[in-house]
Design an enzyme around this catalytic site. Structure first.
Site, PDB file in Angstrom:
ATOM      1  N   ARG A  72      -1.074  15.019  12.575  1.00  0.00           N
ATOM      2  CA  ARG A  72      -0.076  14.685  11.550  1.00  0.00           C
ATOM      3  C   ARG A  72       0.189  15.931  10.717  1.00  0.00           C
ATOM      4  O   ARG A  72      -0.329  16.093   9.620  1.00  0.00           O
ATOM      5  CB  ARG A  72      -0.553  13.497  10.704  1.00  0.00           C
ATOM      6  CG  ARG A  72      -0.524  12.211  11.509  1.00  0.00           C
ATOM      7  CD  ARG A  72      -1.114  11.059  10.778  1.00  0.00           C
ATOM      8  NE  ARG A  72      -0.204  10.451   9.821  1.00  0.00           N
ATOM      9  CZ  ARG A  72      -0.510   9.368   9.111  1.00  0.00           C
ATOM     10  NH1 ARG A  72      -1.690   8.800   9.257  1.00  0.00           N
ATOM     11  NH2 ARG A  72       0.353   8.864   8.252  1.00  0.00           N
ATOM     12  N   PRO A  73       1.013  16.822  11.264  1.00  0.00           N
ATOM     13  CA  PRO A  73       1.265  18.085  10.566  1.00  0.00           C
ATOM     14  C   PRO A  73       2.005  17.875   9.247  1.00  0.00           C
ATOM     15  O   PRO A  73       2.590  16.804   9.021  1.00  0.00           O
ATOM     16  CB  PRO A  73       2.140  18.864  11.554  1.00  0.00           C
ATOM     17  CG  PRO A  73       2.721  17.857  12.475  1.00  0.00           C
ATOM     18  CD  PRO A  73       1.805  16.686  12.499  1.00  0.00           C
ATOM     19  N   ILE A  74       1.988  18.901   8.389  1.00  0.00           N
ATOM     20  CA  ILE A  74       2.724  18.805   7.118  1.00  0.00           C
ATOM     21  C   ILE A  74       3.707  19.970   7.000  1.00  0.00           C
ATOM     22  O   ILE A  74       4.063  20.392   5.913  1.00  0.00           O
ATOM     23  CB  ILE A  74       1.767  18.751   5.896  1.00  0.00           C
ATOM     24  CG1 ILE A  74       0.807  19.949   5.884  1.00  0.00           C
ATOM     25  CG2 ILE A  74       1.012  17.448   5.829  1.00  0.00           C
ATOM     26  CD1 ILE A  74       0.144  20.163   4.533  1.00  0.00           C
ATOM     27  N   ASP A  75       4.131  20.473   8.164  1.00  0.00           N
ATOM     28  CA  ASP A  75       5.048  21.628   8.166  1.00  0.00           C
ATOM     29  C   ASP A  75       6.340  21.346   7.398  1.00  0.00           C
ATOM     30  O   ASP A  75       6.838  22.200   6.659  1.00  0.00           O
ATOM     31  CB  ASP A  75       5.356  22.052   9.613  1.00  0.00           C
ATOM     32  CG  ASP A  75       5.830  20.889  10.477  1.00  0.00           C
ATOM     33  OD1 ASP A  75       5.275  19.784  10.332  1.00  0.00           O
ATOM     34  OD2 ASP A  75       6.760  21.081  11.280  1.00  0.00           O
ATOM     35  N   CYS A  77      -5.728  12.758  12.717  1.00  0.00           N
ATOM     36  CA  CYS A  77      -6.423  11.502  12.426  1.00  0.00           C
ATOM     37  C   CYS A  77      -6.170  10.502  13.526  1.00  0.00           C
ATOM     38  O   CYS A  77      -5.734  10.851  14.610  1.00  0.00           O
ATOM     39  CB  CYS A  77      -6.027  10.975  11.067  1.00  0.00           C
ATOM     40  SG  CYS A  77      -4.488  10.096  11.118  1.00  0.00           S
ATOM     41  N   ARG A 105      -8.530  -0.583   4.357  1.00  0.00           N
ATOM     42  CA  ARG A 105      -7.642   0.413   3.739  1.00  0.00           C
ATOM     43  C   ARG A 105      -6.284  -0.186   3.403  1.00  0.00           C
ATOM     44  O   ARG A 105      -5.584   0.333   2.527  1.00  0.00           O
ATOM     45  CB  ARG A 105      -7.426   1.597   4.696  1.00  0.00           C
ATOM     46  CG  ARG A 105      -8.620   2.524   4.828  1.00  0.00           C
ATOM     47  CD  ARG A 105      -8.265   3.733   5.677  1.00  0.00           C
ATOM     48  NE  ARG A 105      -6.886   4.102   5.438  1.00  0.00           N
ATOM     49  CZ  ARG A 105      -5.971   4.290   6.388  1.00  0.00           C
ATOM     50  NH1 ARG A 105      -6.284   4.170   7.646  1.00  0.00           N
ATOM     51  NH2 ARG A 105      -4.743   4.619   6.070  1.00  0.00           N
ATOM     52  N   ARG A 120      -5.704  10.211   4.174  1.00  0.00           N
ATOM     53  CA  ARG A 120      -4.648  11.128   4.623  1.00  0.00           C
ATOM     54  C   ARG A 120      -3.500  11.170   3.594  1.00  0.00           C
ATOM     55  O   ARG A 120      -2.884  12.204   3.348  1.00  0.00           O
ATOM     56  CB  ARG A 120      -4.174  10.649   5.997  1.00  0.00           C
ATOM     57  CG  ARG A 120      -2.753  10.879   6.311  1.00  0.00           C
ATOM     58  CD  ARG A 120      -2.505  12.159   7.083  1.00  0.00           C
ATOM     59  NE  ARG A 120      -1.145  12.593   6.832  1.00  0.00           N
ATOM     60  CZ  ARG A 120      -0.578  13.665   7.318  1.00  0.00           C
ATOM     61  NH1 ARG A 120      -1.265  14.458   8.092  1.00  0.00           N
ATOM     62  NH2 ARG A 120       0.645  13.972   7.033  1.00  0.00           N
ATOM     63  N   LYS A 160       0.837  -1.217   0.000  1.00  0.00           N
ATOM     64  CA  LYS A 160       0.000   0.000   0.000  1.00  0.00           C
ATOM     65  C   LYS A 160       0.866   1.259   0.000  1.00  0.00           C
ATOM     66  O   LYS A 160       0.641   2.179  -0.783  1.00  0.00           O
ATOM     67  CB  LYS A 160      -0.907   0.014   1.236  1.00  0.00           C
ATOM     68  CG  LYS A 160      -1.557   1.368   1.525  1.00  0.00           C
ATOM     69  CD  LYS A 160      -2.427   1.348   2.752  1.00  0.00           C
ATOM     70  CE  LYS A 160      -1.731   1.623   4.054  1.00  0.00           C
ATOM     71  NZ  LYS A 160      -1.398   3.040   4.335  1.00  0.00           N
ATOM     72  N   ASN A 161       1.847   1.275   0.895  1.00  0.00           N
ATOM     73  CA  ASN A 161       2.624   2.507   1.053  1.00  0.00           C
ATOM     74  C   ASN A 161       3.620   2.757  -0.071  1.00  0.00           C
ATOM     75  O   ASN A 161       4.273   3.805  -0.112  1.00  0.00           O
ATOM     76  CB  ASN A 161       3.309   2.527   2.431  1.00  0.00           C
ATOM     77  CG  ASN A 161       2.295   2.711   3.543  1.00  0.00           C
ATOM     78  OD1 ASN A 161       1.140   3.036   3.279  1.00  0.00           O
ATOM     79  ND2 ASN A 161       2.710   2.490   4.775  1.00  0.00           N
ATOM     80  N   ILE A 196       7.368   7.242  16.886  1.00  0.00           N
ATOM     81  CA  ILE A 196       7.032   7.918  15.626  1.00  0.00           C
ATOM     82  C   ILE A 196       5.734   8.711  15.739  1.00  0.00           C
ATOM     83  O   ILE A 196       5.673   9.863  15.333  1.00  0.00           O
ATOM     84  CB  ILE A 196       6.931   6.902  14.463  1.00  0.00           C
ATOM     85  CG1 ILE A 196       8.188   6.023  14.386  1.00  0.00           C
ATOM     86  CG2 ILE A 196       6.680   7.618  13.132  1.00  0.00           C
ATOM     87  CD1 ILE A 196       9.478   6.737  14.057  1.00  0.00           C
ATOM     88  N   ASP A 219       4.562   0.712  12.045  1.00  0.00           N
ATOM     89  CA  ASP A 219       3.376   0.061  11.494  1.00  0.00           C
ATOM     90  C   ASP A 219       3.226  -1.388  11.967  1.00  0.00           C
ATOM     91  O   ASP A 219       2.156  -1.981  11.824  1.00  0.00           O
ATOM     92  CB  ASP A 219       3.404   0.093   9.954  1.00  0.00           C
ATOM     93  CG  ASP A 219       3.245   1.509   9.411  1.00  0.00           C
ATOM     94  OD1 ASP A 219       2.816   2.388  10.174  1.00  0.00           O
ATOM     95  OD2 ASP A 219       3.559   1.720   8.230  1.00  0.00           O
TER      96      ASP A 219
END
Ligand code: EPU
Length: 419
Positions: free
Chosen positions: A121-124, A116, A400, A92, A22-23, A330, A308
């Site tokens: 889960r920032p995207i800075d 979530c 998912r 996400r 998936k990833n 993490i 994970d």
């Protein structure tokens, strides 16, 4: 709302073929937006997240269709640069499209997916890097627009404060068509990033150093289509190995990525399971009761123990002899599955980043709710080894990331049905 009904207590036996990752599939699908030509992806897992990625591509004017495990994506002609709020909310990982859209279109608009299941889960880091590559960024009531004033990004030297997987992928996706050279220091080294880079190189990109913490991307004028096979899913593999360890029995995992799974396998071996890995196959046999793991299991960026796989290994260790300790480094909120496991009879104490698991002799079935993808899978791992019936609700989380979850478990002799 669908549920999994699992009757535990059966040993698992047999062999299964590992699904595509998936990833890997998600960033590779985003990467296909950069190629002016047809990309054919083999071993593309049938997952709701993959369908969401296909919907995003089609909404941008690409032509994406999925038949069985083959995805065909033709981005020769594309038209959009905006991901709708609905599509952003579906998944996400839609954030993965940001670098690709910006790289191809010079502009990208999207809304930030809120906090979530795993915590904020920032995207800075993503945005700071894209800004270094020349993007002008505006945020109007949560709608973010990134624009390259000259239409094309420019190479930059970027040092990440943490090796974020998504930020590393987004930078590469934006850099492959940028002007000049982009250097990423402290890049994430996850195998799925290498898989995306292998794919991009097949399309004509110039990338060096993936799999190491120093990546160099030299921008090219355009990319073309290619055929590519997506790597196996190391986390799905870890889940089925953990499940057999929890339930007892013996299994062979075919199409396994042994080297990439090594950080997990080397820890699982310490439970006393016999594991033999060769020729893309992993054999696991559990004889007696599992042993607890002596050393603290610390989740770390690759090649450390993967976050994970924390929940699924924990589910197996609940009935091990002795005390095991996890340290989640993490994500802030990645122990949400523990309440369900406690309901099934586990002895788990969570203290901030640490979770202490004191082995109990047996678990019993219970009605539980999947909290997130891997947490839900962990409940299934525990349920297959437990006495009695477990009903897991909210299984859309599990869908998912796991292809044909119940069929795979059934083929190993587990008793599970979807209702
Ligand atoms: N972070 C920031 N700022 C950023 C980016 C990340 O603070 O700009 C933080 C996150 O909040 C988190 C940490 O850095 O605490 C790690 O996040 P990272 O960016 O590495 O993760 P991701 O790209 O969001 C991917 C996987 C996750 C996996 C993590 C870590 C995909 C689609 N997702 O997420 O997979 O847990 O890397 O390996 O590749 C899953 O499959 O169940 C899953 C959650």
């Amino acid at each position: 709302m669908q549920k999994f009904i699992i009757t535990g207590g059966n040993r698992l036996n047999g062999e299964i073929e590992l699904q595509g990752s998936k990833n890997s599939a998600l960033p590779i699908m985003a990467a296909a937006f950069l190629a002016k030509g047809k990309c054919t992806l083999e071993s593309c897992p049938n997952l709701t997240d993959v369908y969401s990625a296909a919907r995003i591509l089609n909404s941008l004017g690409s032509k994406c269709s999925i038949t069985g495990n083959r995805a065909e994506i033709d981005s020769t002609v594309v038209s959009g640069s905006k991901i709708s709020e609905t599509l952003m909310r579906e998944m996400r990982s839609s954030i993965m499209f940001m670098g690709a859209i910006l790289g191809r279109m010079g502009e990208c608009t999207f809304s930030v997916p809120g906090g979530c299941e795993l915590g904020p889960r920032p995207i800075d880091m993503h945005l700071a890097a894209l800004s270094k590559m020349g993007a002008e960024i505006t945020d109007i009531n949560g709608e973010i627009t990134c624009r390259m004033p000259k239409g094309r990004g420019r190479g930059a030297k970027i040092s990440l404060s943490f090796p974020s997987v998504g930020a590393t992928e987004n930078i590469i996706l934006c850099a492959v068509l940028a002007e000049g050279e982009t250097v990423i220091n402290n890049a994430a080294r996850e195998p799925e990033i290498c898989d995306m880079c292998h794919f991009l190189r097949r399309c004509g990109a110039r990338i060096k150093g993936d799999g190491e913490s120093h990546i160099v991307v030299e921008g090219v004028e355009s990319l073309h289509g290619c055929e590519y096979r997506i790597m196996p899913d190391r986390i799905a593999g870890a889940t089925y190995l953990a499940m057999t360890a929890a339930a007892g029995g013996a299994m062979i995992l075919k199409n396994a990525c042994i080297a990439e799974m090594e950080p997990f396998i080397s820890v699982l071996e310490q439970t006393g399971c016999f594991i033999c890995a060769a020729d893309n196959r992993i054999y696991l046999r559990r004889g007696g009761r599992l042993k607890a793991i002596r050393d603290r299991i610390r989740t770390m960026p690759h090649p450390g123990f993967p976050t994970d796989a924390q929940a699924v290994l924990m589910a197996a260790l609940i009935t091990a002899d002795g005390t095991s300790v996890f340290e989640e480094n993490i994500f802030d909120c990645r122990y949400r599955h523990t309440d369900a496991l406690i309901k099934m009879g586990a002895d788990i104490q969570v203290m901030g980043k640490a979770a202490v698991i004191r082995g109990v002799k047996r678990l019993h079935g219970a009605d539980v709710e999947a909290t997130d993808l891997r947490g839900g899978a962990a409940m299934a791992v525990a349920a297959v080894g437990a006495e009695g019936i477990t009903r897991i609700s909210c299984i859309s989380h599990i869908d998912r990331g796991y292809e044909n979850f119940e069929d795979v478990i059934t083929s190993l002799g587990g008793k599970i049905r979807r209702e």
